[in-house]
Design a protein around this motif. Structure first.
Motif, PDB file in Angstrom:
ATOM      1  N   LEU A  48       0.837  -1.207   0.000  1.00  0.00           N
ATOM      2  CA  LEU A  48       0.000   0.000   0.000  1.00  0.00           C
ATOM      3  C   LEU A  48       0.868   1.252   0.000  1.00  0.00           C
ATOM      4  O   LEU A  48       0.616   2.202  -0.757  1.00  0.00           O
ATOM      5  CB  LEU A  48      -0.941  -0.008   1.214  1.00  0.00           C
ATOM      6  CG  LEU A  48      -2.016   1.061   1.211  1.00  0.00           C
ATOM      7  CD1 LEU A  48      -2.931   0.903   0.003  1.00  0.00           C
ATOM      8  CD2 LEU A  48      -2.822   1.022   2.492  1.00  0.00           C
ATOM      9  N   PHE A  88      -7.521  21.574   1.051  1.00  0.00           N
ATOM     10  CA  PHE A  88      -8.939  21.319   1.343  1.00  0.00           C
ATOM     11  C   PHE A  88      -9.244  19.826   1.266  1.00  0.00           C
ATOM     12  O   PHE A  88      -9.828  19.238   2.180  1.00  0.00           O
ATOM     13  CB  PHE A  88      -9.784  22.099   0.329  1.00  0.00           C
ATOM     14  CG  PHE A  88     -11.253  22.100   0.629  1.00  0.00           C
ATOM     15  CD1 PHE A  88     -11.852  23.201   1.219  1.00  0.00           C
ATOM     16  CD2 PHE A  88     -12.036  20.997   0.293  1.00  0.00           C
ATOM     17  CE1 PHE A  88     -13.214  23.199   1.482  1.00  0.00           C
ATOM     18  CE2 PHE A  88     -13.404  20.991   0.568  1.00  0.00           C
ATOM     19  CZ  PHE A  88     -13.989  22.090   1.161  1.00  0.00           C
ATOM     20  N   VAL A  89      -8.822  19.205   0.173  1.00  0.00           N
ATOM     21  CA  VAL A  89      -9.123  17.785  -0.033  1.00  0.00           C
ATOM     22  C   VAL A  89      -8.399  16.933   1.011  1.00  0.00           C
ATOM     23  O   VAL A  89      -8.964  15.958   1.525  1.00  0.00           O
ATOM     24  CB  VAL A  89      -8.764  17.366  -1.477  1.00  0.00           C
ATOM     25  CG1 VAL A  89      -8.824  15.853  -1.647  1.00  0.00           C
ATOM     26  CG2 VAL A  89      -9.703  18.031  -2.465  1.00  0.00           C
ATOM     27  N   LEU A  92     -10.264  17.193   4.203  1.00  0.00           N
ATOM     28  CA  LEU A  92     -11.530  16.477   4.012  1.00  0.00           C
ATOM     29  C   LEU A  92     -11.340  14.965   4.175  1.00  0.00           C
ATOM     30  O   LEU A  92     -12.060  14.306   4.932  1.00  0.00           O
ATOM     31  CB  LEU A  92     -12.050  16.797   2.613  1.00  0.00           C
ATOM     32  CG  LEU A  92     -13.408  16.256   2.225  1.00  0.00           C
ATOM     33  CD1 LEU A  92     -14.487  17.077   2.893  1.00  0.00           C
ATOM     34  CD2 LEU A  92     -13.579  16.305   0.723  1.00  0.00           C
ATOM     35  N   ILE A  93     -10.344  14.406   3.460  1.00  0.00           N
ATOM     36  CA  ILE A  93     -10.179  12.947   3.474  1.00  0.00           C
ATOM     37  C   ILE A  93      -9.622  12.479   4.822  1.00  0.00           C
ATOM     38  O   ILE A  93     -10.180  11.574   5.451  1.00  0.00           O
ATOM     39  CB  ILE A  93      -9.268  12.497   2.301  1.00  0.00           C
ATOM     40  CG1 ILE A  93      -9.993  12.774   0.972  1.00  0.00           C
ATOM     41  CG2 ILE A  93      -8.915  11.014   2.423  1.00  0.00           C
ATOM     42  CD1 ILE A  93      -9.223  12.401  -0.260  1.00  0.00           C
ATOM     43  N   THR A  96     -12.272  12.977   7.542  1.00  0.00           N
ATOM     44  CA  THR A  96     -13.382  12.025   7.436  1.00  0.00           C
ATOM     45  C   THR A  96     -12.969  10.654   7.943  1.00  0.00           C
ATOM     46  O   THR A  96     -13.668  10.032   8.747  1.00  0.00           O
ATOM     47  CB  THR A  96     -13.841  11.897   5.966  1.00  0.00           C
ATOM     48  OG1 THR A  96     -14.140  13.187   5.466  1.00  0.00           O
ATOM     49  CG2 THR A  96     -15.056  11.009   5.852  1.00  0.00           C
ATOM     50  N   VAL A  97     -11.810  10.194   7.484  1.00  0.00           N
ATOM     51  CA  VAL A  97     -11.354   8.858   7.886  1.00  0.00           C
ATOM     52  C   VAL A  97     -11.136   8.818   9.398  1.00  0.00           C
ATOM     53  O   VAL A  97     -11.562   7.878  10.074  1.00  0.00           O
ATOM     54  CB  VAL A  97     -10.076   8.483   7.112  1.00  0.00           C
ATOM     55  CG1 VAL A  97      -9.458   7.209   7.675  1.00  0.00           C
ATOM     56  CG2 VAL A  97     -10.389   8.298   5.639  1.00  0.00           C
ATOM     57  N   MET A 100     -14.626   8.993  11.292  1.00  0.00           N
ATOM     58  CA  MET A 100     -15.435   7.792  11.135  1.00  0.00           C
ATOM     59  C   MET A 100     -14.813   6.585  11.837  1.00  0.00           C
ATOM     60  O   MET A 100     -15.519   5.770  12.415  1.00  0.00           O
ATOM     61  CB  MET A 100     -15.681   7.487   9.650  1.00  0.00           C
ATOM     62  CG  MET A 100     -16.509   8.536   8.938  1.00  0.00           C
ATOM     63  SD  MET A 100     -18.033   8.974   9.783  1.00  0.00           S
ATOM     64  CE  MET A 100     -19.014   7.521   9.473  1.00  0.00           C
ATOM     65  N   ARG A 110     -16.514  -2.221  14.968  1.00  0.00           N
ATOM     66  CA  ARG A 110     -15.544  -3.028  14.217  1.00  0.00           C
ATOM     67  C   ARG A 110     -14.413  -3.474  15.097  1.00  0.00           C
ATOM     68  O   ARG A 110     -14.307  -3.090  16.225  1.00  0.00           O
ATOM     69  CB  ARG A 110     -15.010  -2.279  12.989  1.00  0.00           C
ATOM     70  CG  ARG A 110     -14.346  -0.970  13.241  1.00  0.00           C
ATOM     71  CD  ARG A 110     -13.757  -0.442  11.948  1.00  0.00           C
ATOM     72  NE  ARG A 110     -14.759   0.213  11.107  1.00  0.00           N
ATOM     73  CZ  ARG A 110     -14.473   1.191  10.259  1.00  0.00           C
ATOM     74  NH1 ARG A 110     -13.243   1.626  10.168  1.00  0.00           N
ATOM     75  NH2 ARG A 110     -15.387   1.737   9.509  1.00  0.00           N
TER      76      ARG A 110
END
Lengths: 110, 201
Positions: A48, A88-89, A92-93, A96-97, A100, A110
């Protein structure tokens, strides 16, 4: 031809050789990332990390050779806009990750 | 006479001061980037929520993915050659390269639709699991953009037919489409890396 900016024309829209260099680099990077995944030569986490690094380099190659981004003063506003969007992105990413995953942990889903 | 020289040099001078049209289009692309960013964020959150359905490992194949990636990559360079011809005002060459780019893009969309149809037929449609909802939303948004790009290419080819000069206005249109097309290729790099390859590790 009396235009003072003529000298920069080569880099602002590319030449056959710069497109070919960009294309060859892009093909090599794509084949490498497919190869890393298909041969299973690295650990899952390593794979990864490797494909992320290859993707980042390939995005930079495309930005430079195909979208002709550069540091010239003419492109200042384009670059500023781009940096704002990338920040910004990213927020955001990553945000969010993080949120969540944190929620999932607290709810023990989980 | 003065007008005549303006027309003749238009093909060479347009890049010296970037047109506000191109800058405006760049700003649009940046907002588009944010749309894709939100869809990637949704996919990142949902990529493990299979609900007992098929995983990416079971669904995705290297062959189709490699072919789609190759088509988009080659279409990037054919468009680039089209832009070089446009800067030299070689209209018929521009039309040829744009036509080639169109065919490659059409091949990409065709392969993607075939893949989607195959998945839906296997019961792995967007309604199967959160993972598949996120997958179909993200990948089909990209595919929809490519489709719009194809319509745009056809429009420009029709507008270029029968002309011998490329006026500045046309050059702006070609430049905007160039940015759009190469931008979609960049989005595809992120798609094949994080959506496909990361699921196939």
């Amino acid at each position: 031809m009396s235009n003072p900016h003529t000298s920069s024309s080569g880099e602002s829209h590319g030449s056959v050789s710069s497109y070919i260099i960009g294309f060859v680099l892009a093909v090599v990077l794509t084949v490498l990332s497919f190869g890393v995944v298909m041969t299973h030569s690295l650990s899952p986490a390593g794979t990864l990390a490797a494909i992320s690094a290859l993707a980042l380099v390939q995005v930079l190659v495309h930005l430079h050779y195909f979208l002709h981004m550069g540091g010239s003063s003419e492109q200042r506003w384009n670059n500023m806009c781009f940096v704002f969007t990338v920040a910004f992105v990213a927020i955001l990413i990553v945000g969010t990750v993080f949120i969540m995953n944190n929620t999932a942990m607290h709810m023990m889903s989980r | 006479m003065a007008q005549n020289t303006t027309v003749q040099t238009a093909g060479h001078d347009e890049h010296h001061h970037e047109s506000p049209v191109v800058f405006g289009f760049w700003v649009y692309l940046m907002t588009d980037c944010i749309i894709f960013g939100t869809l990637f964020a949704a996919f990142a959150v949902l990529h493990n929520q299979f609900n007992g359905g098929p995983t990416g490992h079971e669904l995705f194949e290297f062959g189709g993915l490699g072919l789609e990636t190759a088509l988009l990559l080659v279409s990037s360079i054919t468009y680039g050659f089209g832009m070089i011809a446009a800067h030299k005002s070689q209209v018929s060459k521009v039309i040829l390269w744009l036509g080639l780019t169109f065919l490659l893009g059409l091949g990409f969309v065709g392969l993607e639709l075939r893949e989607f149809a195959h998945m839906i037929a296997e019961g792995a449609g967007p309604d199967r699991s959160a993972f598949l909802s996120a997958f179909f939303t993200l990948v089909s948004t990209h595919g929809l953009h490519v489709t719009c790009g194809l319509i745009w290419i056809v429009t420009l080819i029709v507008q270029l037919m029968g002309t011998t000069e490329i006026p500045e206005r046309m050059m702006n249109k070609l430049t905007c489409l160039s940015l759009f097309w190469h931008f979609l290729d960049i989005v595809w790099i992120c798609v094949f890396t994080y959506v496909y390859l990361a699921s196939m590790i």
